[in-house]
Design an enzyme around this catalytic site. Structure first.
Site, PDB file in Angstrom:
ATOM      1  N   ASP A  87       0.856  -1.191   0.000  1.00 15.05           N
ATOM      2  CA  ASP A  87       0.000   0.000   0.000  1.00 15.05           C
ATOM      3  C   ASP A  87       0.890   1.238   0.000  1.00 15.05           C
ATOM      4  O   ASP A  87       2.017   1.194   0.493  1.00 15.05           O
ATOM      5  CB  ASP A  87      -0.920   0.012   1.232  1.00 15.05           C
ATOM      6  CG  ASP A  87      -2.185   0.825   1.002  1.00 15.05           C
ATOM      7  OD1 ASP A  87      -3.271   0.232   0.862  1.00 15.05           O
ATOM      8  OD2 ASP A  87      -2.082   2.080   0.950  1.00 15.05           O
ATOM      9  N   ASP A 147       4.354   2.748  -3.996  1.00 13.39           N
ATOM     10  CA  ASP A 147       3.404   3.395  -4.895  1.00 13.39           C
ATOM     11  C   ASP A 147       3.421   2.586  -6.198  1.00 13.39           C
ATOM     12  O   ASP A 147       4.427   2.556  -6.908  1.00 13.39           O
ATOM     13  CB  ASP A 147       3.874   4.840  -5.144  1.00 13.39           C
ATOM     14  CG  ASP A 147       2.999   5.589  -6.140  1.00 13.39           C
ATOM     15  OD1 ASP A 147       2.157   4.952  -6.802  1.00 13.39           O
ATOM     16  OD2 ASP A 147       3.168   6.817  -6.257  1.00 13.39           O
ATOM     17  N   ILE A 148       2.288   1.949  -6.523  1.00 15.28           N
ATOM     18  CA  ILE A 148       2.282   1.031  -7.672  1.00 15.28           C
ATOM     19  C   ILE A 148       2.369   1.761  -9.015  1.00 15.28           C
ATOM     20  O   ILE A 148       2.531   1.116 -10.045  1.00 15.28           O
ATOM     21  CB  ILE A 148       1.051   0.099  -7.661  1.00 15.28           C
ATOM     22  CG1 ILE A 148      -0.251   0.909  -7.565  1.00 15.28           C
ATOM     23  CG2 ILE A 148       1.152  -0.936  -6.562  1.00 15.28           C
ATOM     24  CD1 ILE A 148      -1.354   0.368  -8.413  1.00 15.28           C
ATOM     25  N   ASN A 184      -5.353  -4.626  -6.789  1.00 12.25           N
ATOM     26  CA  ASN A 184      -6.557  -4.063  -6.164  1.00 12.25           C
ATOM     27  C   ASN A 184      -6.491  -2.553  -5.954  1.00 12.25           C
ATOM     28  O   ASN A 184      -7.531  -1.890  -5.973  1.00 12.25           O
ATOM     29  CB  ASN A 184      -6.785  -4.767  -4.811  1.00 12.25           C
ATOM     30  CG  ASN A 184      -7.759  -4.025  -3.930  1.00 12.25           C
ATOM     31  OD1 ASN A 184      -8.977  -4.071  -4.146  1.00 12.25           O
ATOM     32  ND2 ASN A 184      -7.243  -3.300  -2.941  1.00 12.25           N
ATOM     33  N   TYR A 239     -12.236   7.428 -14.235  1.00 11.03           N
ATOM     34  CA  TYR A 239     -12.277   6.151 -13.511  1.00 11.03           C
ATOM     35  C   TYR A 239     -12.797   5.024 -14.414  1.00 11.03           C
ATOM     36  O   TYR A 239     -12.197   3.947 -14.509  1.00 11.03           O
ATOM     37  CB  TYR A 239     -13.161   6.315 -12.279  1.00 11.03           C
ATOM     38  CG  TYR A 239     -13.277   5.104 -11.393  1.00 11.03           C
ATOM     39  CD1 TYR A 239     -12.245   4.752 -10.531  1.00 11.03           C
ATOM     40  CD2 TYR A 239     -14.433   4.327 -11.386  1.00 11.03           C
ATOM     41  CE1 TYR A 239     -12.361   3.651  -9.689  1.00 11.03           C
ATOM     42  CE2 TYR A 239     -14.559   3.226 -10.554  1.00 11.03           C
ATOM     43  CZ  TYR A 239     -13.514   2.889  -9.703  1.00 11.03           C
ATOM     44  OH  TYR A 239     -13.626   1.802  -8.882  1.00 11.03           O
ATOM     45  N   LYS A 253     -10.776   1.699 -15.741  1.00 11.86           N
ATOM     46  CA  LYS A 253     -11.211   0.322 -15.467  1.00 11.86           C
ATOM     47  C   LYS A 253     -11.527  -0.420 -16.773  1.00 11.86           C
ATOM     48  O   LYS A 253     -11.301  -1.621 -16.882  1.00 11.86           O
ATOM     49  CB  LYS A 253     -12.420   0.323 -14.529  1.00 11.86           C
ATOM     50  CG  LYS A 253     -12.120   0.885 -13.129  1.00 11.86           C
ATOM     51  CD  LYS A 253     -11.063   0.076 -12.392  1.00 11.86           C
ATOM     52  CE  LYS A 253     -10.938   0.496 -10.934  1.00 11.86           C
ATOM     53  NZ  LYS A 253      -9.962  -0.303 -10.171  1.00 11.86           N
TER      54      LYS A 253
HETATM   55  P1  NAP Z   1      -9.877   2.144  -0.671  1.00 19.44           P
HETATM   56  O1  NAP Z   1     -10.670   1.861   0.545  1.00 19.44           O
HETATM   57  O2  NAP Z   1      -9.641   3.556  -1.061  1.00 19.44           O
HETATM   58  O3  NAP Z   1      -8.478   1.367  -0.563  1.00 19.44           O
HETATM   59  C1  NAP Z   1      -7.528   1.449  -1.593  1.00 19.44           C
HETATM   60  C2  NAP Z   1      -6.141   1.402  -0.979  1.00 19.44           C
HETATM   61  O4  NAP Z   1      -5.188   1.570  -2.053  1.00 19.44           O
HETATM   62  C3  NAP Z   1      -5.887   2.553   0.003  1.00 19.44           C
HETATM   63  O5  NAP Z   1      -5.223   2.104   1.148  1.00 19.44           O
HETATM   64  C4  NAP Z   1      -5.031   3.496  -0.815  1.00 19.44           C
HETATM   65  O6  NAP Z   1      -4.202   4.328  -0.028  1.00 19.44           O
HETATM   66  C5  NAP Z   1      -4.227   2.531  -1.639  1.00 19.44           C
HETATM   67  N1  NAP Z   1      -3.572   3.186  -2.776  1.00 19.44           N
HETATM   68  C6  NAP Z   1      -3.985   4.304  -3.437  1.00 19.44           C
HETATM   69  N2  NAP Z   1      -3.104   4.636  -4.376  1.00 19.44           N
HETATM   70  C7  NAP Z   1      -2.098   3.725  -4.316  1.00 19.44           C
HETATM   71  C8  NAP Z   1      -0.864   3.564  -5.012  1.00 19.44           C
HETATM   72  N3  NAP Z   1      -0.501   4.410  -5.975  1.00 19.44           N
HETATM   73  N4  NAP Z   1      -0.075   2.524  -4.690  1.00 19.44           N
HETATM   74  C9  NAP Z   1      -0.428   1.656  -3.710  1.00 19.44           C
HETATM   75  N5  NAP Z   1      -1.558   1.772  -2.986  1.00 19.44           N
HETATM   76  C10 NAP Z   1      -2.389   2.799  -3.294  1.00 19.44           C
HETATM   77  O7  NAP Z   1     -10.543   1.434  -1.949  1.00 19.44           O
HETATM   78  P2  NAP Z   1     -11.595   0.219  -2.016  1.00 19.44           P
HETATM   79  O8  NAP Z   1     -12.963   0.779  -1.976  1.00 19.44           O
HETATM   80  O9  NAP Z   1     -11.225  -0.861  -1.060  1.00 19.44           O
HETATM   81  O10 NAP Z   1     -11.360  -0.240  -3.526  1.00 19.44           O
HETATM   82  C11 NAP Z   1     -10.402  -1.239  -3.857  1.00 19.44           C
HETATM   83  C12 NAP Z   1     -10.499  -1.500  -5.344  1.00 19.44           C
HETATM   84  O11 NAP Z   1     -11.850  -1.860  -5.686  1.00 19.44           O
HETATM   85  C13 NAP Z   1     -10.173  -0.279  -6.210  1.00 19.44           C
HETATM   86  O12 NAP Z   1      -9.465  -0.677  -7.353  1.00 19.44           O
HETATM   87  C14 NAP Z   1     -11.532   0.260  -6.587  1.00 19.44           C
HETATM   88  O13 NAP Z   1     -11.490   0.978  -7.794  1.00 19.44           O
HETATM   89  C15 NAP Z   1     -12.325  -1.023  -6.714  1.00 19.44           C
HETATM   90  N6  NAP Z   1     -13.765  -0.831  -6.550  1.00 19.44           N
HETATM   91  C16 NAP Z   1     -14.299  -0.404  -5.367  1.00 19.44           C
HETATM   92  C17 NAP Z   1     -15.680  -0.258  -5.267  1.00 19.44           C
HETATM   93  C18 NAP Z   1     -16.339   0.180  -3.995  1.00 19.44           C
HETATM   94  O14 NAP Z   1     -17.563   0.286  -3.983  1.00 19.44           O
HETATM   95  N7  NAP Z   1     -15.608   0.425  -2.932  1.00 19.44           N
HETATM   96  C19 NAP Z   1     -16.500  -0.542  -6.367  1.00 19.44           C
HETATM   97  C20 NAP Z   1     -15.919  -0.952  -7.535  1.00 19.44           C
HETATM   98  C21 NAP Z   1     -14.546  -1.120  -7.613  1.00 19.44           C
HETATM   99  P3  NAP Z   1      -4.740   5.829   0.336  1.00 19.44           P
HETATM  100  O15 NAP Z   1      -5.972   5.644   1.148  1.00 19.44           O
HETATM  101  O16 NAP Z   1      -3.602   6.449   1.053  1.00 19.44           O
HETATM  102  O17 NAP Z   1      -5.035   6.488  -1.005  1.00 19.44           O
END
Ligand code: NAP
Length: 249
Positions: A38, A61-62, A88, A152, A156
Site C-alpha cells: 500500500d 506506490d504502484i 486491487n 475512472y 477500469k
Molecule cells: P480504498 O478503501 O480507497 O483502498 C484502496 C487502498 O489503495 C488505500 O489504502 C489506498 O491508499 C491505496 N492506494 C492508493 N493509491 C495507491 C498507489 N498508488 N499505490 C499503492 N496503494 C495505493 O478502496 P476500495 O474501496 O477498497 O477499492 C479497492 C479496489 O476496488 C479499487 O481498485 C476500486 O477501484 C475497486 N472498486 C471499489 C468499489 C467500492 O464500492 N468500494 C466498487 C468498484 C470497484 P490511500 O488511502 O492512502 O489512497
C-alpha cells in the site's frame, strides 16, 4: 472455510484497508502467505501484525516502476515464489467532463491502469519460470460507463482490456488473468462519497443495498485457487445484478 491456497504466495496491492484488506484476510484464511502492499504504510503494520508471521508489509506506490520492481524483489526474496497477484489498489477523482482536470485524469490512469500493468510485468518472469500463476485485477462495474467518472470508468475499461489481452498472452505459461468487477461496496472509498451521489447509486441498485468487502474477497479467492484453473480472461461482476441493466424506478 476451504483451504485452497496452502503455501501459495500472494501479493495484494492497496491492501491497507477496504477491499484489499478483506482479500488479504480471506487469502490468509485459505492458507496463503501474504505480501501486503500500500502507498499508506501506517495502515499496513497493524494488518500485518493481525495476519501473523506469514505476511510481509511493503510500502510502495504502484504507479512508480522503481517501487514496483523493488516490492516484487522483496516479496520473492522473503517467500521464494509469487503465485498470486491481486491488482486491487485504485483511486477515484470524480467530476463531470467539463470539470475534470488533466491532473485528475492522469492520477487515476497512473494508479488504476499503469499500476496493474507495471505489477503484471514485474511478476511475469517469476510466474513464467514457475509455469504457473494467477492474476486477478479488480476493475469496477463502472467500466461499462458511469456519469461523472470518465477518468475512472476509462481506467477500469482499460484494465478490462489489459486483463483480456494478458489472458491470451500468458495462457501458454499456465498463468490465468481474470478480473473481478465490484458493484457498490461498503468501504472507506464509498464512505467518502458525497451523500447525494451515494443515495443516487443506491436507488439504481437492484438489491437496494451495498455489497460487502467479503463478497469481493470470496470471488478473488475462487479465481486465485485451483478451482479457477480453466477460467481465463473473464470479468466476474460481483454487483448484486447491477451490470444486467439499468433499473427504471
Ligand atoms: P480504498 O478503501 O480507497 O483502498 C484502496 C487502498 O489503495 C488505500 O489504502 C489506498 O491508499 C491505496 N492506494 C492508493 N493509491 C495507491 C498507489 N498508488 N499505490 C499503492 N496503494 C495505493 O478502496 P476500495 O474501496 O477498497 O477499492 C479497492 C479496489 O476496488 C479499487 O481498485 C476500486 O477501484 C475497486 N472498486 C471499489 C468499489 C467500492 O464500492 N468500494 C466498487 C468498484 C470497484 P490511500 O488511502 O492512502 O489512497
Amino acid at each position: 472455510m476451504p483451504n485452497r491456497l496452502q503455501n501459495k504466495v500472494a501479493i495484494i496491492t492497496g491492501a491497507g484497508q477496504g477491499i484489499g484488506a478483506a482479500i488479504s484476510r480471506r487469502l490468509t484464511r485459505e492458507g496463503a502467505k501474504i505480501v501486503l502492499v500500500d502507498i499508506n504504510a501506517d495502515c499496513l503494520e497493524s494488518l500485518a501484525h493481525e495476519l501473523g508471521t506469514e505476511s510481509l508489509a511493503i510500502a510502495a506506490d504502484i504507479s512508480r516502476k522503481d517501487q514496483v520492481l523493488s516490492m516484487v524483489k522483496q516479496a520473492k526474496d522473503a517467500f521464494g515464489s509469487i503465485d498470486i497477484l491481486v491488482n486491487n489498489a485504485g483511486i477515484i477523482r470524480d467530476g463531470f467532463l467539463s470539470r475534470l482536470s488533466e491532473d485528475d485524469w492522469d492520477k487515476v490512469m497512473d494508479v488504476n491502469l499503469k499500476g496493474p500493468f507495471l505489477c503484471c510485468q514485474a511478476v511475469f518472469d517469476i510466474m513464467k519460470a514457475q509455469n504457473s500463476g494467477k492474476i486477478v485485477n479488480i476493475v469496477s462495474r463502472s467500466w461499462l460507463g458511469n456519469i461523472g467518472q470518465a477518468n475512472y470508468s476509462a481506467s477500469k475499461g482499460g484494465l478490462v482490456s489489459l486483463t483480456r489481452t494478458l489472458a491470451l498472452e500468458l495462457a501458454r505459461f499456465q498463468i490465468n488473468v481474470n478480473a473481478v468487477a465490484p458493484g457498490l461496496i461498503e468501504t472507506p472509498m464509498t464512505k467518502n462519497m458525497p451523500e447525494e451521489a451515494l443515495a443516487r447509486l443506491l436507488r439504481m441498485q437492484p438489491t437496494g443495498k451495498m455489497g460487502s468487502v467479503d463478497d469481493i474477497a470470496a470471488a478473488v479467492a475462487f479465481l486465485s485457487s485451483g478451482d479457477g484453473d480453466f477460467i481465463n480472461g473473464q470479468i466476474l461482476h460481483v454487483d448484486g445484478g447491477k451490470s444486467c441493466g439499468l433499473l427504471s424506478l
